[in-house]
Motif scaffolding. Structure first.
Motif, PDB file in Angstrom:
ATOM      1  N   ASP A  48       7.967   0.599   1.132  1.00  0.00           N
ATOM      2  CA  ASP A  48       6.542   0.722   1.443  1.00  0.00           C
ATOM      3  C   ASP A  48       6.097  -0.099   2.647  1.00  0.00           C
ATOM      4  N   GLY A  49       7.037  -0.710   3.353  1.00  0.00           N
ATOM      5  CA  GLY A  49       6.684  -1.530   4.511  1.00  0.00           C
ATOM      6  C   GLY A  49       6.599  -3.005   4.208  1.00  0.00           C
ATOM      7  N   SER A  50       6.715  -3.370   2.948  1.00  0.00           N
ATOM      8  CA  SER A  50       6.686  -4.793   2.585  1.00  0.00           C
ATOM      9  C   SER A  50       8.003  -5.490   2.899  1.00  0.00           C
ATOM     10  N   GLY A  51       9.077  -4.703   3.065  1.00  0.00           N
ATOM     11  CA  GLY A  51      10.395  -5.305   3.305  1.00  0.00           C
ATOM     12  C   GLY A  51      11.039  -5.858   2.057  1.00  0.00           C
ATOM     13  N   ARG A  52      10.473  -5.573   0.876  1.00  0.00           N
ATOM     14  CA  ARG A  52      10.966  -6.171  -0.361  1.00  0.00           C
ATOM     15  C   ARG A  52      11.985  -5.264  -1.049  1.00  0.00           C
ATOM     16  N   VAL A  53      13.011  -5.902  -1.609  1.00  0.00           N
ATOM     17  CA  VAL A  53      13.993  -5.213  -2.437  1.00  0.00           C
ATOM     18  C   VAL A  53      14.199  -6.006  -3.716  1.00  0.00           C
ATOM     19  N   GLN A  54      14.494  -5.297  -4.780  1.00  0.00           N
ATOM     20  CA  GLN A  54      14.902  -5.926  -6.028  1.00  0.00           C
ATOM     21  C   GLN A  54      16.365  -5.611  -6.261  1.00  0.00           C
ATOM     22  N   VAL A  55      17.154  -6.626  -6.557  1.00  0.00           N
ATOM     23  CA  VAL A  55      18.571  -6.433  -6.791  1.00  0.00           C
ATOM     24  C   VAL A  55      18.910  -6.851  -8.216  1.00  0.00           C
ATOM     25  N   PRO A  78      21.122 -16.985 -12.094  1.00  0.00           N
ATOM     26  CA  PRO A  78      21.722 -16.979 -13.433  1.00  0.00           C
ATOM     27  C   PRO A  78      21.565 -15.643 -14.166  1.00  0.00           C
ATOM     28  N   SER A  79      20.434 -14.976 -13.951  1.00  0.00           N
ATOM     29  CA  SER A  79      20.174 -13.735 -14.681  1.00  0.00           C
ATOM     30  C   SER A  79      20.801 -12.516 -14.029  1.00  0.00           C
ATOM     31  N   GLY A  80      21.154 -12.625 -12.748  1.00  0.00           N
ATOM     32  CA  GLY A  80      21.684 -11.476 -12.032  1.00  0.00           C
ATOM     33  C   GLY A  80      20.612 -10.575 -11.459  1.00  0.00           C
ATOM     34  N   THR A  81      19.346 -11.018 -11.526  1.00  0.00           N
ATOM     35  CA  THR A  81      18.226 -10.233 -11.008  1.00  0.00           C
ATOM     36  C   THR A  81      17.379 -11.105 -10.099  1.00  0.00           C
ATOM     37  N   MET A  82      17.003 -10.591  -8.945  1.00  0.00           N
ATOM     38  CA  MET A  82      16.098 -11.320  -8.077  1.00  0.00           C
ATOM     39  C   MET A  82      15.457 -10.368  -7.082  1.00  0.00           C
ATOM     40  N   GLU A  83      14.438 -10.880  -6.398  1.00  0.00           N
ATOM     41  CA  GLU A  83      13.726 -10.121  -5.382  1.00  0.00           C
ATOM     42  C   GLU A  83      13.877 -10.824  -4.045  1.00  0.00           C
ATOM     43  N   TYR A  84      13.972 -10.030  -2.988  1.00  0.00           N
ATOM     44  CA  TYR A  84      14.142 -10.610  -1.650  1.00  0.00           C
ATOM     45  C   TYR A  84      13.282  -9.829  -0.670  1.00  0.00           C
ATOM     46  N   THR A  85      12.747 -10.540   0.331  1.00  0.00           N
ATOM     47  CA  THR A  85      11.920  -9.914   1.360  1.00  0.00           C
ATOM     48  C   THR A  85      12.581 -10.074   2.719  1.00  0.00           C
ATOM     49  N   PHE A  86      12.896  -8.954   3.360  1.00  0.00           N
ATOM     50  CA  PHE A  86      13.423  -8.982   4.721  1.00  0.00           C
ATOM     51  C   PHE A  86      12.257  -9.161   5.692  1.00  0.00           C
ATOM     52  N   THR A  87      12.471  -9.918   6.734  1.00  0.00           N
ATOM     53  CA  THR A  87      11.376 -10.288   7.636  1.00  0.00           C
ATOM     54  C   THR A  87      11.384  -9.546   8.969  1.00  0.00           C
ATOM     55  N   GLN A  88      12.491  -8.921   9.324  1.00  0.00           N
ATOM     56  CA  GLN A  88      12.561  -8.239  10.621  1.00  0.00           C
ATOM     57  C   GLN A  88      11.796  -6.918  10.547  1.00  0.00           C
ATOM     58  N   THR A  89      10.830  -6.734  11.457  1.00  0.00           N
ATOM     59  CA  THR A  89      10.015  -5.525  11.424  1.00  0.00           C
ATOM     60  C   THR A  89      10.813  -4.323  11.907  1.00  0.00           C
ATOM     61  N   ASP A 120       4.867  -4.044  10.612  1.00  0.00           N
ATOM     62  CA  ASP A 120       4.233  -5.177  11.289  1.00  0.00           C
ATOM     63  C   ASP A 120       2.735  -5.224  10.984  1.00  0.00           C
ATOM     64  N   GLU A 121       2.272  -4.289  10.149  1.00  0.00           N
ATOM     65  CA  GLU A 121       0.887  -4.292   9.712  1.00  0.00           C
ATOM     66  C   GLU A 121       0.843  -4.602   8.217  1.00  0.00           C
ATOM     67  N   GLN A 122       0.053  -5.606   7.836  1.00  0.00           N
ATOM     68  CA  GLN A 122      -0.068  -5.978   6.443  1.00  0.00           C
ATOM     69  C   GLN A 122      -1.466  -5.664   5.917  1.00  0.00           C
ATOM     70  N   PHE A 123      -1.526  -5.305   4.653  1.00  0.00           N
ATOM     71  CA  PHE A 123      -2.798  -5.200   3.937  1.00  0.00           C
ATOM     72  C   PHE A 123      -3.749  -4.222   4.629  1.00  0.00           C
ATOM     73  N   THR A 124      -3.285  -3.008   4.840  1.00  0.00           N
ATOM     74  CA  THR A 124      -4.107  -2.007   5.527  1.00  0.00           C
ATOM     75  C   THR A 124      -4.650  -0.944   4.581  1.00  0.00           C
ATOM     76  N   THR A 125      -4.122  -0.863   3.365  1.00  0.00           N
ATOM     77  CA  THR A 125      -4.535   0.180   2.427  1.00  0.00           C
ATOM     78  C   THR A 125      -5.471  -0.402   1.380  1.00  0.00           C
ATOM     79  N   LEU A 126      -6.680   0.147   1.303  1.00  0.00           N
ATOM     80  CA  LEU A 126      -7.664  -0.294   0.313  1.00  0.00           C
ATOM     81  C   LEU A 126      -7.279   0.281  -1.044  1.00  0.00           C
ATOM     82  N   VAL A 127      -6.949  -0.600  -2.015  1.00  0.00           N
ATOM     83  CA  VAL A 127      -6.464  -0.141  -3.311  1.00  0.00           C
ATOM     84  C   VAL A 127      -7.479  -0.376  -4.430  1.00  0.00           C
TER      85      VAL A 127
END
Length: 369
Positions: A48-55, A78-89, A120-127
């Motif tokens: 969605d453009g956030s750069g986030r993945v869950q592994v 320890p749990s084998g689950t985490m979230e990471y955010t890539f920063t390169q646009t 490179d645009e954040q928070f543009t969709t009114l939810v």
């Protein structure tokens, strides 16, 4: 016994000793690595453009896991689950490496490659929004009146009010939501208080985004207005809009105070964060203050910008505080918004004898992602 039988017995002994000394039955096996791109859809296959993945990694006989992103350092999980955010646009291909470790230190590894989109645009969709361009009660499809005191007929922090859903305490008129506080005796849940007010919880929960609330604050001493969030904690009835907490409770649910104002200082505001460490359950808190001129006579915009990396609060264009976000904080999950005015208590302080009534006036509420 002939020489051939002796040789076969010796070979059997060697093989038996070798199997015992290098037993691989407890080594991790069948490592399964799954990667989910947040917000992926047919129209946004790379996220969605956030750069986030869950592994998520899982393996037989594994007791702990680790991951590596973007050729960086190994990160334990320890749990084998985490979230990471890539920063390169832009859209880029990344290798994600997972390790599964057994108790004896042996491991197995797996690598997957994914393409991730970072806008490179954040928070543009009114939810979520309420412009309060109507008359009457706050929109019941958007707001829940929390009126049930959680602590034997009392509210927390030594507060002196009861919250009601009466139109006297909250109504929309002339383009604004008005939360009115009165000095009056009011009895509910077996207890009587000397003040009434309103507490409105949004029927919208969200993770990450930009919150904007344009408001004028009450001017009287003893009033404690707040714009804040609590982490969603679904109870057994499925209600997470505040009537009661579920299994997690506070502070493990997390609390973001976008704006609070004490009863004794009407020329500044507070932004504060409260949480329970998700690893140790230890209570933590951080925050700061900022000056605000004419907060009761003029509208100001109170803002939160919340991402996987940080939470920033602002009044107009001035930053009040920035909190570093991390996996051990409960700020990577849904929260809901709260608008209220308390009386007295920890931050409201002493209420003047002359107090009769005051108003917290909100022009609009907007949440962007």
């Amino acid at each position: 016994m002939n020489l051939l039988n002796i040789a076969l017995m010796a070979l059997t002994l060697v093989l038996s000793c070798s199997s015992g000394d290098n037993d691989t039955n407890d080594s991790p096996s069948a490592l399964d690595l799954n990667i989910t791109l947040i917000g992926s859809s047919d129209s946004n296959p790379n996220g969605d453009g956030s750069g986030r993945v869950q592994v998520k990694a899982a393996a037989e006989n594994a007791v702990r896991y680790a991951f590596r992103f973007e050729n960086g350092d190994q990160i334990d999980s320890p749990s084998g689950t985490m979230e990471y955010t890539f920063t390169q646009t832009g859209t880029h291909s990344y290798s994600i490496v997972a390790w599964a470790y057994s108790e004896n230190g042996s491991f197995t590894t797996e690598t997957l490659t994914v393409e991730v989109f970072k806008s490179d645009e954040q928070f543009t969709t009114l939810v979520f929004e309420d412009e309060f361009e109507y008359e009457g009660a706050p929109n019941p499809e958007k707001w829940h009146h929390q009126t049930i005191p959680p602590d034997n007929g009392n509210w927390h922090n030594g507060e002196l009010q009861h919250y009601t859903e009466r139109p006297e305490n909250s109504s929309v008129e002339d383009g604004t939501l008005k939360i009115n506080v009165f000095k009056e005796q009011y009895t509910t849940s077996g207890s009587t208080k000397e003040y009434t007010s309103a507490r409105l919880n949004s029927k919208f929960a969200f993770t990450y985004g930009r919150v904007e609330v344009r408001a004028k604050l009450p001017e009287s001493g003893g009033t404690w207005p707040a714009i804040w969030t609590l982490g969603v904690d679904v109870n057994e009835t499925g209600n997470y809009f505040g009537d009661q907490f579920g299994a997690v409770g506070w502070p493990l649910s997390g609390e973001i105070d976008i704006m609070e104002q004490t009863g004794g200082d009407k020329n500044s505001i507070i932004s504060h964060f409260h949480w329970g460490d998700l690893n140790t359950e230890e209570y933590k808190n951080e925050g700061g203050t900022a000056p605000v001129s004419n907060a009761s006579s003029e509208y100001h915009v109170y803002v939160m910008e919340w991402s996987a990396d940080s939470i920033k609060t602002f009044v107009d264009d001035t930053m009040v505080y920035e909190l570093t976000n991390s996996e051990n904080k409960p700020f990577n999950h849904d929260h809901y918004l709260i608008l209220n005015v308390a009386m007295g208590g920890n931050l409201g302080g002493e209420v003047p004898e002359s107090f009769s009534q005051d108003t917290f006036e909100i022009d609009y509420v907007r949440i962007y992602q």
